[in-house]
Design an enzyme around this catalytic site. Sequence first.
Site, short mmCIF file in Angstrom:
data_model
loop_
_atom_site.label_atom_id
_atom_site.label_comp_id
_atom_site.label_asym_id
_atom_site.label_seq_id
_atom_site.Cartn_x
_atom_site.Cartn_y
_atom_site.Cartn_z
N LYS A 18 0.76 -1.31 0.05
CA LYS A 18 0.10 -0.10 0.05
C LYS A 18 0.77 1.19 0.12
O LYS A 18 0.89 2.06 -0.80
CB LYS A 18 -0.91 -0.19 1.30
CG LYS A 18 -1.90 1.13 1.28
CD LYS A 18 -2.94 1.13 2.48
CE LYS A 18 -3.60 2.37 2.75
NZ LYS A 18 -4.47 2.26 3.72
N GLU A 52 10.31 -4.65 4.86
CA GLU A 52 10.65 -5.95 4.42
C GLU A 52 10.27 -6.08 2.93
O GLU A 52 10.99 -6.89 1.97
CB GLU A 52 9.32 -6.96 4.89
CG GLU A 52 9.74 -6.99 6.44
CD GLU A 52 9.19 -6.11 7.26
OE1 GLU A 52 9.04 -4.63 6.83
OE2 GLU A 52 8.79 -6.08 8.64
N GLY A 56 -4.93 -1.95 4.88
CA GLY A 56 -4.12 -2.80 4.50
C GLY A 56 -4.87 -4.23 4.52
O GLY A 56 -4.78 -5.04 3.60
N ARG A 57 -5.36 -4.52 5.67
CA ARG A 57 -5.73 -5.88 6.25
C ARG A 57 -7.34 -5.88 5.16
O ARG A 57 -7.93 -6.89 5.46
CB ARG A 57 -6.01 -5.90 7.61
CG ARG A 57 -6.63 -4.79 8.50
CD ARG A 57 -6.32 -4.93 9.82
NE ARG A 57 -6.76 -3.94 10.65
CZ ARG A 57 -6.39 -2.77 10.82
NH1 ARG A 57 -5.03 -2.64 10.26
NH2 ARG A 57 -6.71 -1.67 11.54
N GLU A 63 -5.00 -6.83 14.55
CA GLU A 63 -4.66 -5.45 14.08
C GLU A 63 -5.73 -4.48 14.36
O GLU A 63 -5.51 -3.39 14.52
CB GLU A 63 -3.98 -5.44 12.48
CG GLU A 63 -2.81 -4.38 12.61
CD GLU A 63 -2.17 -4.63 11.16
OE1 GLU A 63 -2.73 -4.33 10.18
OE2 GLU A 63 -0.96 -4.71 11.40
N HIS A 92 -5.59 -33.71 17.49
CA HIS A 92 -4.76 -34.31 18.01
C HIS A 92 -3.37 -33.79 18.45
O HIS A 92 -2.46 -33.92 18.72
CB HIS A 92 -4.18 -35.25 16.86
CG HIS A 92 -5.24 -36.12 16.44
ND1 HIS A 92 -5.41 -37.60 16.71
CD2 HIS A 92 -6.22 -36.07 15.36
CE1 HIS A 92 -6.45 -37.88 16.38
NE2 HIS A 92 -6.93 -37.16 15.61
N LYS A 119 8.99 -0.59 14.34
CA LYS A 119 9.66 -0.11 12.96
C LYS A 119 10.74 0.80 13.23
O LYS A 119 11.84 0.66 12.62
CB LYS A 119 8.46 0.13 12.15
CG LYS A 119 7.56 -0.90 11.49
CD LYS A 119 6.62 -0.22 10.49
CE LYS A 119 5.53 -1.23 10.03
NZ LYS A 119 4.31 -0.46 9.42
O1 F6P Z 1 3.07 -3.05 9.98
C1 F6P Z 1 1.45 -3.29 9.76
C2 F6P Z 1 1.19 -2.77 8.36
O2 F6P Z 1 1.06 -1.55 8.11
C3 F6P Z 1 0.03 -3.54 7.88
O3 F6P Z 1 -1.30 -2.84 8.50
C4 F6P Z 1 0.01 -3.66 6.44
O4 F6P Z 1 -1.06 -4.38 5.95
C5 F6P Z 1 1.37 -4.10 6.23
O5 F6P Z 1 2.17 -3.47 7.02
C6 F6P Z 1 2.07 -3.89 4.90
O6 F6P Z 1 1.89 -2.63 4.63
P1 F6P Z 1 2.14 -2.05 3.06
O7 F6P Z 1 1.00 -2.80 2.25
O8 F6P Z 1 2.21 -0.79 2.85
O9 F6P Z 1 3.55 -2.49 2.66
#
Ligand code: F6P
Length: 548
Positions: A211, A217, A272-273, A358, A389, A509
Amino acid sequence: MTTTSAPSLTQRPTWQALQTHFVEIKDRHLRDLFAEDDHRGERFAVEDVGLYLDYSKNRVTAETIRLLIELAEDCSLRERIEAMFRGETINVTEHRSVLHVALRATRDEVFEVDGKNVVPEVHAVLDKMADFADRVRRGEWKGYTGRPIRAVVNIGIGGSDLGPVMAYEALKYYSDREITFRFVSNVDSTDFAEATRDLDPAETLFIISSKTFTTLETMTNAQTARDWSLRTLKDDQAVARHFVAVSTNAEEVSKFGIDTANMFEFWDWVGGRYSMDAAIGLSIMVAVGPDNFRSMLAGYHAMDLHFRTTPFERNLPVLMGLLTVWYNNFFDAQTVGVMPYEQYLKRFPAYLQQLTMESNGKHITLDGRLVDYQTGPIFWGEPGTNGQHSFYQLIHQGTKLIPCDFIGFMQTLNPIRDHHDLLMANVFAQTEALAFGKTADEVRAEGTPGWLVPHRTFEGNRPTNTILAERLTPEVLGSLIALYEHSVFTQGTIWNIDSFDQWGVELGKVLAKRIIPELEGRDEVPLSHDSSTNTLIKRYRAHRADTT
Ligand code: F6P
């Protein structure tokens, strides 16, 4: 906007009425509730949008449901739902509308953000995605050397990963088996290495999903993917054929070197979610095709309409949300288990963890006060029957109350011998055992020696919901996801929190960004953390292998 300074939740008469009612009902056993009403199993069940919810095995009476609904009305749930659907800025801390429901609107519907109908843009992006997905699926989108794409790798994390992975797995039955799909999320290089080790760069397409297009990452993995491709393809021009982006941030996409013509847009009013039904679902669409993707959106949309228009006493997400509040706040349950008895839904609990935790892991109310009650419970789960199990022992006989959702289907997509009957027998057996247990008298009557009787007794009275659908189709998946989305919204409304921000992920972060140069700089960079963090960093510095 409904962010007025309301009385604290626990001071509301509707809350206190539930508190009084809880004292009356908390020791009642499901055995007695069922014995009192032969039709309880039918009475406490609702069916709509292809989903059947049996909530009779919950520790509730008709009075509980009535009081919970009164609470929901008192907390302005109806008005809050309308505010969301009207595009009001209900995400107050980020000052944003929350309009994921517009992502699944039909072309003729109108959803407005700041007075502008966003539905035409939604469909323009869906059409662009469909065109792209069809070209990849038909082998018309060629890689740089002219070969068709045989592997698609989605790089993203959180909402830009969990939804796509979950839905890809859930709809694998409907997917194109000629194309390999991989998902890279973790900044751990092993994730990238293992996902790409058997792929050919000339036939691999990367979808960089973010987003913000700034997430550490994802940007690290995207850069690694670029290096990996260009090591073989050896020309920057190849990026245009092997990289597309999904983002709200055209500027950053462009800086990365992806042509914005190859960017699929979404908007800041999509959390995002809540974004796998937006362009973040591009990998899903390539896997299952545009028609199946649109069927999934139709399933979401049907649940959206149900949520918006159905009276609360028959409203699936409202009932599920209120039951979660009931156990979380009155029975002090800490967690909710979600057990899909469907192998294709194996990533559904992981997906729900972000959606629920979240969203509702907050301790400040919309009007800025510290809550004096519990908010979001911990969601977790595993597909059945595997969990039986492993951890079900604790659910049956442990000291913690764990309400669980059991999800099952009438028909399997892969009928083999009597597997499906065996699977579903376990759904019904588990919820029956959890509710009714086995008394000491019943255990003794089986000839169990006295000393062993307490060990073999099942107290029961463990609550469950059972959600059934005919078969796992794209539509049903969409409805199921929207069911949980709106249940989360219902809970957040009662708790008076902002279910759409996520400030709690920021501090880690920021600190990681500060620590990165400290690791890479070895002893030249002085450390000024606490003594634990300093010692850990020094230890890492002393042993780290330099791979940068
Ligand atoms: O760190 C949490 C978050 O902001 C989530 O809410 C989001 O889905 C994810 O990181 C990834 O963010 P982006 O789509 O901006 O890379």
